[in-house]
Every structure is written in structure tokens, then in C-alpha cells.
Scaffold this active site. Structure first.
Site, PDB file in Angstrom:
ATOM      1  N   LYS A   1      22.865  -7.512  -2.672  1.00 36.63           N
ATOM      2  CA  LYS A   1      23.792  -8.356  -1.884  1.00 36.63           C
ATOM      3  C   LYS A   1      23.978  -9.684  -2.578  1.00 36.63           C
ATOM      4  O   LYS A   1      23.132 -10.133  -3.362  1.00 36.63           O
ATOM      5  CB  LYS A   1      23.290  -8.583  -0.451  1.00 36.63           C
ATOM      6  CG  LYS A   1      21.903  -9.223  -0.274  1.00 36.63           C
ATOM      7  CD  LYS A   1      21.830 -10.731  -0.390  1.00 36.63           C
ATOM      8  CE  LYS A   1      20.424 -11.279  -0.240  1.00 36.63           C
ATOM      9  NZ  LYS A   1      20.207 -12.649  -0.686  1.00 36.63           N
TER      10      LYS A   1
ATOM     11  N   ASP B   1      16.380  -9.974   5.597  1.00 32.82           N
ATOM     12  CA  ASP B   1      17.600  -9.447   4.992  1.00 32.82           C
ATOM     13  C   ASP B   1      17.724  -7.927   5.117  1.00 32.82           C
ATOM     14  O   ASP B   1      18.756  -7.361   4.767  1.00 32.82           O
ATOM     15  CB  ASP B   1      17.650  -9.783   3.487  1.00 32.82           C
ATOM     16  CG  ASP B   1      17.856 -11.266   3.221  1.00 32.82           C
ATOM     17  OD1 ASP B   1      18.138 -12.001   4.188  1.00 32.82           O
ATOM     18  OD2 ASP B   1      17.726 -11.683   2.064  1.00 32.82           O
TER      19      ASP B   1
HETATM   20  P1  ATP Z   1      14.382 -12.336  -0.738  1.00 37.11           P
HETATM   21  O1  ATP Z   1      14.890 -11.111   0.005  1.00 37.11           O
HETATM   22  O2  ATP Z   1      12.989 -12.735  -0.323  1.00 37.11           O
HETATM   23  O3  ATP Z   1      15.371 -13.440  -0.837  1.00 37.11           O
HETATM   24  P2  ATP Z   1      14.936 -11.732  -3.476  1.00 37.11           P
HETATM   25  O4  ATP Z   1      16.216 -11.082  -3.196  1.00 37.11           O
HETATM   26  O5  ATP Z   1      14.997 -13.064  -4.147  1.00 37.11           O
HETATM   27  O6  ATP Z   1      14.063 -11.823  -2.188  1.00 37.11           O
HETATM   28  P3  ATP Z   1      13.408  -9.387  -4.242  1.00 37.11           P
HETATM   29  O7  ATP Z   1      13.779  -8.693  -5.498  1.00 37.11           O
HETATM   30  O8  ATP Z   1      13.704  -8.713  -2.980  1.00 37.11           O
HETATM   31  O9  ATP Z   1      14.018 -10.827  -4.351  1.00 37.11           O
HETATM   32  O10 ATP Z   1      11.833  -9.701  -4.367  1.00 37.11           O
HETATM   33  C1  ATP Z   1      11.158 -10.601  -3.530  1.00 37.11           C
HETATM   34  C2  ATP Z   1       9.654 -10.317  -3.633  1.00 37.11           C
HETATM   35  O11 ATP Z   1       9.364  -9.063  -3.033  1.00 37.11           O
HETATM   36  C3  ATP Z   1       9.140 -10.244  -5.062  1.00 37.11           C
HETATM   37  O12 ATP Z   1       8.099 -11.179  -5.184  1.00 37.11           O
HETATM   38  C4  ATP Z   1       8.612  -8.837  -5.230  1.00 37.11           C
HETATM   39  O13 ATP Z   1       7.396  -8.782  -5.916  1.00 37.11           O
HETATM   40  C5  ATP Z   1       8.441  -8.314  -3.803  1.00 37.11           C
HETATM   41  N1  ATP Z   1       8.800  -6.872  -3.670  1.00 37.11           N
HETATM   42  C6  ATP Z   1       8.169  -5.976  -2.913  1.00 37.11           C
HETATM   43  N2  ATP Z   1       8.781  -4.787  -2.980  1.00 37.11           N
HETATM   44  C7  ATP Z   1       9.822  -4.913  -3.804  1.00 37.11           C
HETATM   45  C8  ATP Z   1      10.829  -4.021  -4.279  1.00 37.11           C
HETATM   46  N3  ATP Z   1      10.868  -2.743  -3.902  1.00 37.11           N
HETATM   47  N4  ATP Z   1      11.758  -4.495  -5.112  1.00 37.11           N
HETATM   48  C9  ATP Z   1      11.732  -5.818  -5.479  1.00 37.11           C
HETATM   49  N5  ATP Z   1      10.802  -6.685  -5.072  1.00 37.11           N
HETATM   50  C10 ATP Z   1       9.845  -6.262  -4.242  1.00 37.11           C
END
Ligand code: ATP
Length: 298
Positions: A11, A137
């Protein structure tokens, strides 16, 4: 039972305003999510006992119980009282901790995939409370809408219909930013000051989105977290200006960063800008041309 294979799209936040602080430590948000066609891929296969396993091609991402995929699987297994397990495989394409909601999308897709694999036939509405428990989210990725307004922690979603397909150039950085750190920094920067969000700004954006006018969108797109994210990662400011100089009239950071994107007139405009950035930018930047990903029935 044959394997279930699903895409887990990323997203972008086209709008993110903090409109209040809550006693539980979370922030009250107004945001606009857009589903894009950069996606992870998940495959779910049956497992003879109740074990759920996860494998991935990502070199550093944990496949332990902290992975949101395993959290989602356990939550559904326990809530639905399922005794079978699953072998889950994740092909990771969405940058981790980049503000693109990859983990949240993986979690929502796991609820959908296992709902199918385990023959539960739960409706999306029945899966939503589980999604909200997994993260703010996550519920958006259960919406059958490409664009939605999120309120509360972001988990109360309302589809925004009639938005034309948008084209973007997206620049991902090798830096990871923790959402919690960015919100903590925002709290420190505000130091308890009163929140002032201009009345009607979300309405202005919704109107601009419905007619796809880039000049109107330029007035409406905003992300309150940008200044604090730039303090941790000054490169965000550089890339915002590079995208602008390369010809993107509207540029923004997604979520808590550091991924930055520009809105383009159409696909060829987006490809021209992406080529020019690839030629002049750093090899550590990952540049994608992406567009709105429609959902079935839209
Ligand atoms: P947020 O939804 O918190 O804004 P983001 O979009 O910036 O996050 P994500 O890639 O969702 O980033 O990762 C956030 C954290 O979740 C990371 O520190 C990661 O280690 C953890 N995490 C747990 N499971 C997953 C997954 N399946 N894919 C990515 N990150 C994951």
C-alpha cells in the site's frame, strides 16, 4: 487439497494526518490507503498435523513466531479451533520496514489463504476483528477496494470509490525505519502541543482523487510524519526533490517512510521519470513503476 497461491499487495498512504492522541498510546489517524501492484507472493499447502511452518527467499526476515504470517496463522487456527496445519512459503518483493505495509498485507493474505485452505468459509467481515488484532494496517488489506480511508489507528476502513488508476514512481531505500520510533519522534517533536488539522482537508483530497487532477492532488496530499522521518533519514528529502526535479508534480513519503513516491500523469510519464532517476540516482535506490491495483468486482 491443492496449494492456495495468493498475491499480497503493498500500500501507499496518499494522505496521513495525526488528528489526536489516545490514552492507550496509539494515535488517532486519518489516512488514505492505496493498494499498488508491487506484491509479495504466498503459497499455502496442507500439513498433516497442527504445525504451521514458514519459509522465505528473503535473506534476513525472521521466520519465527514474530513473523506476522505465523501470528495470523496461529490466531486463525486458535479462534476457529482448527486442528490441521499448513506449510507457508513467502516470496518477498515488498521492501521490509519501508512504509509499504508488507508485513500487514502478508498477515491479511494469510487469513484469506488459510480460510480457503482449511475450508472455513468465513466472510471478510468475520476475519476483520482478527486482522485488527494483528495490526492497524491489516484490515485495509481485507477491503475489496483499491483505495480506502482509514480512521482510528487506521483499522476502521471505508472504501473510496471512483478513483481512477494512478501511476507512480516509487523509490525504496536500503534503510529501514521503525514505525514506533517515528511516532515516538513525532510525540517528542510535538511536546504536547495542540493538534491543528485544517477542517475538510480529507474532503478536498477525496474530490481531487475522484477527478484524478494532479494539480488539485498537489494541494491535498500530505504526510505528517515526513519531517520526523527526514530527521532520521535525510536522504528522504533528497529523493523528494529529485523526483520533483525529474518532473513529478506531486511527491510524498508513504507511511512512516522511508519509501518515497511521485504521482505521474500516465504510464509513459512514470517510465520516463524512472529512467531519468535510474541514470542519475544512486545504485542503492530501488526504483519501481507501480500503479493502483484493482480488486475483483471493482
Ligand atoms: P508498518 O505496517 O509497521 O508501517 P512497514 O510497512 O514500514 O510497517 P513492514 O515491512 O510491514 O514495514 O515491516 C515492519 C516490521 O514487521 C519489520 O520490523 C519486520 O521485521 C516485521 N515483520 C514481521 N513479519 C513480517 C513480514 N511478513 N513481512 C515484513 N515484515 C515483517
Amino acid at each position: 487439497m491443492p496449494p492456495v497461491q495468493l498475491r499480497a499487495p503493498a500500500k501507499l498512504n496518499l494522505y496521513l494526518r495525526i488528528v489526536g492522541r489516545r490514552p492507550d498510546g496509539y494515535h488517532e489517524l486519518e489516512t488514505v490507503f492505496e493498494r499498488i501492484d508491487l506484491a509479495d507472493e504466498l503459497t499455502f499447502e496442507p500439513w498433516p498435523d497442527s504445525t504451521v511452518t514458514l519459509t522465505t527467499d528473503h535473506p534476513t526476515l525472521s521466520v519465527g513466531p514474530d513473523n506476522l504470517i505465523l501470528k495470523a496463522a496461529k490466531l486463525l487456527q486458535q479462534t476457529a479451533g482448527v486442528s490441521t496445519g499448513a506449510a507457508i512459503r513467502l516470496t518477498k518483493r515488498i521492501p521490509v520496514a519501508g512504509g509499504l505495509g508488507g508485513g500487514s498485507s502478508d498477515a491479511a493474505t494469510t487469513l484469506l489463504g488459510l480460510n480457503d485452505l482449511w475450508g472455513l468459509s468465513w466472510s471478510r467481515a468475520r476475519l476483520k476483528p482478527l486482522a485488527a488484532q494483528l495490526g492497524s494496517d491489516v484490515p485495509f488489506f481485507l477491503e475489496e477496494a483499491a483505495v480506502a480511508v482509514g480512521r482510528g489507528r487506521g483499522e476502521r476502513c471505508e472504501p473510496l470509490r471512483g478513483v481512477p488508476t494512478l501511476w507512480h514512481v516509487l523509490v525504496a531505500l536500503p534503510t529501514a525505519l521503525s514505525t514506533k520510533d517515528i511516532f515516538d519522534d513525532w510525540d517528542c517533536a510535538q511536546a504536547g502541543a495542540a493538534l491543528t488539522v485544517p477542517e475538510g482537508s480529507l474532503k478536498i483530497l477525496a474530490h481531487a482523487l475522484s477527478n484524478g487532477s494532479l494539480s488539485e492532488l498537489a494541494q491535498g496530499l500530505v504526510n505528517d510524519l515526513t519531517p520526523v522521518a527526514i530527521r532520521r533519514c535525510p536522504l528522504i528529502a533528497t529523493i523528494l526533490s529529485r523526483l520533483h526535479e525529474a518532473g513529478c508534480p506531486v511527491v510524498l513519503m508513504s507511511g512512516s517512510g522511508p519509501t518515497v513516491f511521485g504521482l505521474c500523469r500516465d504510464e509513459s510519464h512514470a517510465r520516463t521519470i524512472a529512467d531519468s532517476l535510474r541514470a542519475k540516482g544512486s545504485p542503492t535506490w530501488t526504483i519501481h513503476v507501480v500503479r493502483t491495483e484493482r480488486c475483483g468486482g471493482e
